[in-house]
Design an enzyme around this catalytic site. Sequence first.
Site, PDB file in Angstrom:
ATOM      1  N   SER A  18       0.827  -1.214   0.000  1.00 42.44           N
ATOM      2  CA  SER A  18       0.000   0.000   0.000  1.00 42.44           C
ATOM      3  C   SER A  18       0.861   1.263   0.000  1.00 42.44           C
ATOM      4  CB  SER A  18      -0.890   0.050   1.240  1.00 42.44           C
ATOM      5  OG  SER A  18      -1.829  -1.010   1.223  1.00 42.44           O
ATOM      6  N   GLN A  39      -9.916  -0.745   7.143  1.00 43.87           N
ATOM      7  CA  GLN A  39     -11.273  -0.656   6.578  1.00 43.87           C
ATOM      8  C   GLN A  39     -12.273  -1.573   7.272  1.00 43.87           C
ATOM      9  OE1 GLN A  39     -11.464  -1.590   2.417  1.00 43.87           O
ATOM     10  NE2 GLN A  39     -13.697  -1.436   2.357  1.00 43.87           N
ATOM     11  N   ASP A  65     -14.476   2.159   8.269  1.00 38.06           N
ATOM     12  CA  ASP A  65     -15.030   2.166   6.921  1.00 38.06           C
ATOM     13  C   ASP A  65     -15.577   3.576   6.748  1.00 38.06           C
ATOM     14  OD1 ASP A  65     -16.833   2.085   4.720  1.00 38.06           O
ATOM     15  OD2 ASP A  65     -16.831  -0.094   4.857  1.00 38.06           O
ATOM     16  N   VAL A  66     -15.039   4.324   5.777  1.00 41.75           N
ATOM     17  CA  VAL A  66     -15.380   5.757   5.673  1.00 41.75           C
ATOM     18  C   VAL A  66     -16.828   6.010   5.249  1.00 41.75           C
ATOM     19  CG1 VAL A  66     -13.020   6.599   5.344  1.00 41.75           C
ATOM     20  CG2 VAL A  66     -14.371   5.903   3.333  1.00 41.75           C
ATOM     21  N   ILE A  93      -7.392   6.502   0.310  1.00 37.25           N
ATOM     22  CA  ILE A  93      -8.570   5.643   0.188  1.00 37.25           C
ATOM     23  C   ILE A  93      -9.263   5.910  -1.145  1.00 37.25           C
ATOM     24  CG2 ILE A  93     -10.903   5.292   1.125  1.00 37.25           C
ATOM     25  CD1 ILE A  93      -9.651   5.956   3.915  1.00 37.25           C
ATOM     26  N   TYR A 156     -10.194   4.663 -16.368  1.00 38.77           N
ATOM     27  CA  TYR A 156     -10.195   5.199 -14.999  1.00 38.77           C
ATOM     28  C   TYR A 156     -11.593   5.767 -14.677  1.00 38.77           C
ATOM     29  CZ  TYR A 156      -8.053   6.989 -10.701  1.00 38.77           C
ATOM     30  OH  TYR A 156      -7.733   7.226  -9.387  1.00 38.77           O
ATOM     31  N   LYS A 163     -11.622  11.677  -8.333  1.00 37.32           N
ATOM     32  CA  LYS A 163     -10.350  12.338  -8.005  1.00 37.32           C
ATOM     33  C   LYS A 163     -10.415  13.835  -8.325  1.00 37.32           C
ATOM     34  CE  LYS A 163      -7.767   8.895  -6.415  1.00 37.32           C
ATOM     35  NZ  LYS A 163      -7.587   8.752  -4.951  1.00 37.32           N
ATOM     36  N   THR A 194      -0.115  -1.840  -6.683  1.00 34.64           N
ATOM     37  CA  THR A 194      -0.671  -2.102  -5.351  1.00 34.64           C
ATOM     38  C   THR A 194      -1.881  -3.015  -5.503  1.00 34.64           C
ATOM     39  OG1 THR A 194      -2.151  -0.209  -5.476  1.00 34.64           O
ATOM     40  CG2 THR A 194       0.015   0.193  -4.505  1.00 34.64           C
TER      41      THR A 194
HETATM   42  P1  NAD Z   1      -4.419  -0.042  -1.684  1.00 30.05           P
HETATM   43  O1  NAD Z   1      -5.406  -1.039  -2.154  1.00 30.05           O
HETATM   44  O2  NAD Z   1      -3.235  -0.536  -0.956  1.00 30.05           O
HETATM   45  O3  NAD Z   1      -5.157   1.062  -0.796  1.00 30.05           O
HETATM   46  C1  NAD Z   1      -6.484   1.452  -0.996  1.00 30.05           C
HETATM   47  C2  NAD Z   1      -7.088   1.549   0.376  1.00 30.05           C
HETATM   48  O4  NAD Z   1      -8.430   2.043   0.323  1.00 30.05           O
HETATM   49  C3  NAD Z   1      -7.156   0.177   1.072  1.00 30.05           C
HETATM   50  O5  NAD Z   1      -6.419   0.226   2.270  1.00 30.05           O
HETATM   51  C4  NAD Z   1      -8.631  -0.013   1.340  1.00 30.05           C
HETATM   52  O6  NAD Z   1      -8.878  -0.667   2.565  1.00 30.05           O
HETATM   53  C5  NAD Z   1      -9.096   1.437   1.392  1.00 30.05           C
HETATM   54  N1  NAD Z   1     -10.553   1.564   1.258  1.00 30.05           N
HETATM   55  C6  NAD Z   1     -11.351   1.244   0.197  1.00 30.05           C
HETATM   56  N2  NAD Z   1     -12.642   1.417   0.518  1.00 30.05           N
HETATM   57  C7  NAD Z   1     -12.678   1.886   1.800  1.00 30.05           C
HETATM   58  C8  NAD Z   1     -13.713   2.247   2.703  1.00 30.05           C
HETATM   59  N3  NAD Z   1     -15.003   2.149   2.360  1.00 30.05           N
HETATM   60  N4  NAD Z   1     -13.370   2.695   3.945  1.00 30.05           N
HETATM   61  C9  NAD Z   1     -12.082   2.755   4.322  1.00 30.05           C
HETATM   62  N5  NAD Z   1     -11.043   2.430   3.513  1.00 30.05           N
HETATM   63  C10 NAD Z   1     -11.348   1.989   2.267  1.00 30.05           C
HETATM   64  O7  NAD Z   1      -4.000   0.775  -2.991  1.00 30.05           O
HETATM   65  P2  NAD Z   1      -3.132   2.111  -3.182  1.00 30.05           P
HETATM   66  O8  NAD Z   1      -2.777   2.115  -4.603  1.00 30.05           O
HETATM   67  O9  NAD Z   1      -2.065   2.201  -2.165  1.00 30.05           O
HETATM   68  O10 NAD Z   1      -4.210   3.272  -2.967  1.00 30.05           O
HETATM   69  C11 NAD Z   1      -4.057   4.323  -2.029  1.00 30.05           C
HETATM   70  C12 NAD Z   1      -4.431   5.664  -2.639  1.00 30.05           C
HETATM   71  O11 NAD Z   1      -3.483   5.989  -3.638  1.00 30.05           O
HETATM   72  C13 NAD Z   1      -5.795   5.699  -3.312  1.00 30.05           C
HETATM   73  O12 NAD Z   1      -6.414   6.957  -3.030  1.00 30.05           O
HETATM   74  C14 NAD Z   1      -5.444   5.625  -4.778  1.00 30.05           C
HETATM   75  O13 NAD Z   1      -6.433   6.228  -5.585  1.00 30.05           O
HETATM   76  C15 NAD Z   1      -4.178   6.424  -4.777  1.00 30.05           C
HETATM   77  N6  NAD Z   1      -3.326   6.275  -5.952  1.00 30.05           N
HETATM   78  C16 NAD Z   1      -2.911   5.034  -6.350  1.00 30.05           C
HETATM   79  C17 NAD Z   1      -2.097   4.909  -7.482  1.00 30.05           C
HETATM   80  C18 NAD Z   1      -1.648   3.556  -7.974  1.00 30.05           C
HETATM   81  O14 NAD Z   1      -1.251   3.459  -9.120  1.00 30.05           O
HETATM   82  N7  NAD Z   1      -1.667   2.518  -7.154  1.00 30.05           N
HETATM   83  C19 NAD Z   1      -1.710   6.056  -8.180  1.00 30.05           C
HETATM   84  C20 NAD Z   1      -2.135   7.304  -7.737  1.00 30.05           C
HETATM   85  C21 NAD Z   1      -2.940   7.404  -6.611  1.00 30.05           C
HETATM   86  O1  0WE Z   2      -6.928   5.089  -7.883  1.00 36.73           O
HETATM   87  C1  0WE Z   2      -6.525   4.075  -8.434  1.00 36.73           C
HETATM   88  C2  0WE Z   2      -7.304   2.777  -8.318  1.00 36.73           C
HETATM   89  C3  0WE Z   2      -8.423   2.851  -7.338  1.00 36.73           C
HETATM   90  C4  0WE Z   2      -9.358   1.680  -7.361  1.00 36.73           C
HETATM   91  C5  0WE Z   2      -8.988   0.378  -7.687  1.00 36.73           C
HETATM   92  C6  0WE Z   2      -9.929  -0.646  -7.670  1.00 36.73           C
HETATM   93  C7  0WE Z   2      -9.622  -2.052  -8.081  1.00 36.73           C
HETATM   94  C8  0WE Z   2     -10.515  -3.041  -7.374  1.00 36.73           C
HETATM   95  C9  0WE Z   2     -10.663   1.930  -7.031  1.00 36.73           C
HETATM   96  N1  0WE Z   2     -11.603   0.951  -7.000  1.00 36.73           N
HETATM   97  C10 0WE Z   2     -11.250  -0.320  -7.296  1.00 36.73           C
HETATM   98  N2  0WE Z   2     -12.224  -1.285  -7.254  1.00 36.73           N
HETATM   99  C11 0WE Z   2     -11.945  -2.604  -7.333  1.00 36.73           C
HETATM  100  O2  0WE Z   2     -12.864  -3.455  -7.325  1.00 36.73           O
HETATM  101  N3  0WE Z   2      -5.383   4.147  -9.203  1.00 36.73           N
HETATM  102  C12 0WE Z   2      -4.765   5.438  -9.416  1.00 36.73           C
HETATM  103  C13 0WE Z   2      -4.775   2.981  -9.873  1.00 36.73           C
HETATM  104  C14 0WE Z   2      -5.355   2.862 -11.243  1.00 36.73           C
HETATM  105  O3  0WE Z   2      -6.551   2.265 -11.442  1.00 36.73           O
HETATM  106  C15 0WE Z   2      -6.836   2.359 -12.798  1.00 36.73           C
HETATM  107  C16 0WE Z   2      -5.795   3.031 -13.442  1.00 36.73           C
HETATM  108  C17 0WE Z   2      -4.850   3.364 -12.449  1.00 36.73           C
HETATM  109  C18 0WE Z   2      -3.575   4.113 -12.633  1.00 36.73           C
HETATM  110  C19 0WE Z   2      -7.942   1.906 -13.487  1.00 36.73           C
HETATM  111  C20 0WE Z   2      -7.997   2.106 -14.870  1.00 36.73           C
HETATM  112  C21 0WE Z   2      -6.990   2.776 -15.523  1.00 36.73           C
HETATM  113  C22 0WE Z   2      -5.876   3.245 -14.814  1.00 36.73           C
END
Ligand code: NAD
Ligand code: 0WE
Length: 256
Positions: A18, A39, A65-66, A93, A156, A163, A194
Amino acid sequence: MLLQGKKGLITGVANKRSIAWAIAQAAHREGAQLAFTYQGERLKESVAELANSLGEGTLPLFECDVSSDSQLDSVFGGLKESFGRLDFFVHAIAFAKREELEGEFVPTSREGYRLALDISSYSLTALAQRAVPLMTEGGSIVALTYYGAEKVIPRYNVMGVAKAALEASVRYLAFDLGPKKIRVNGLSSGPVQTLAARGISGFTDMMKIVESRAPLRRNVEIAEVGNAAVFLLSPLSSGITGEILHVDCGYNILGM
Ligand code: NAD
Ligand code: 0WE
């Protein structure tokens, strides 16, 4: 020790991959005292194990859970008891239904749109309004965001809309909370493998495209996101609020 003596809450840790965990490790390295939310029961053990691995004994750990106002209330009730005060929190989140992240944006359902914006955008404001009374000596709030807020990233979809609302919320919160010396910023990370990224079709191809075109010719490392978050949480960024900082190897500057 950029965060020496600071007390902070980390949301969004699911596992060791994460982004929130990378931020927690960097903040701990810089001397911060941390609390965590998870969560639901499913993630409790994983988050507790990671928190314990920091070697500071049992850290405050709250279910949150938010989508639940009562759970949000308990988190800050618990923080008041354990920390007395809060200096920062990290919002990491996001959630949309899987089917909303496949195919086109056009068929987005009313419920899918509501859910994505509730969990991924409104939650920042819900956390901030409860954190403010504890941020008696000022504070810093950082929310994780993504470039899909600004430009179309295929698939996305509704998360891009969520976002965009999150980034606008950062600015409105920054305006309201500035007089209380509370700063609010967004950190726009490039793609990172992640749990939230796993299983998104074409994610690996997306990372290859970034690697070939970004000015730094590589993807961002999760530790770099952690370090940039520490900057935004620390007094080093004391003049910065309402800002979205891109930590993406320069990808966002490209026009073609
Ligand atoms: P991750 O799956 O490790 O984290 C996502 C978190 O959201 C999890 O811990 C999950 O428990 C939490 N979550 C989802 N629904 C929830 C709810 N109802 N209540 C409380 N928590 C909840 O994945 P990550 O990639 O580390 O995501 C963290 C943040 O980074 C997110 O906001 C994501 O949009 C952002 N982000 C991710 C990427 C990427 O490429 N992975 C890029 C840019 C931004
Ligand atoms: O914010 C994100 C992903 C957030 C996310 C991911 C999931 C996968 C599992 C939100 N909801 C869900 N629901 C699920 O069931 N990112 C920035 C990573 C991400 O996700 C994409 C991207 C990128 C980058 C989805 C489509 C295209 C690009």
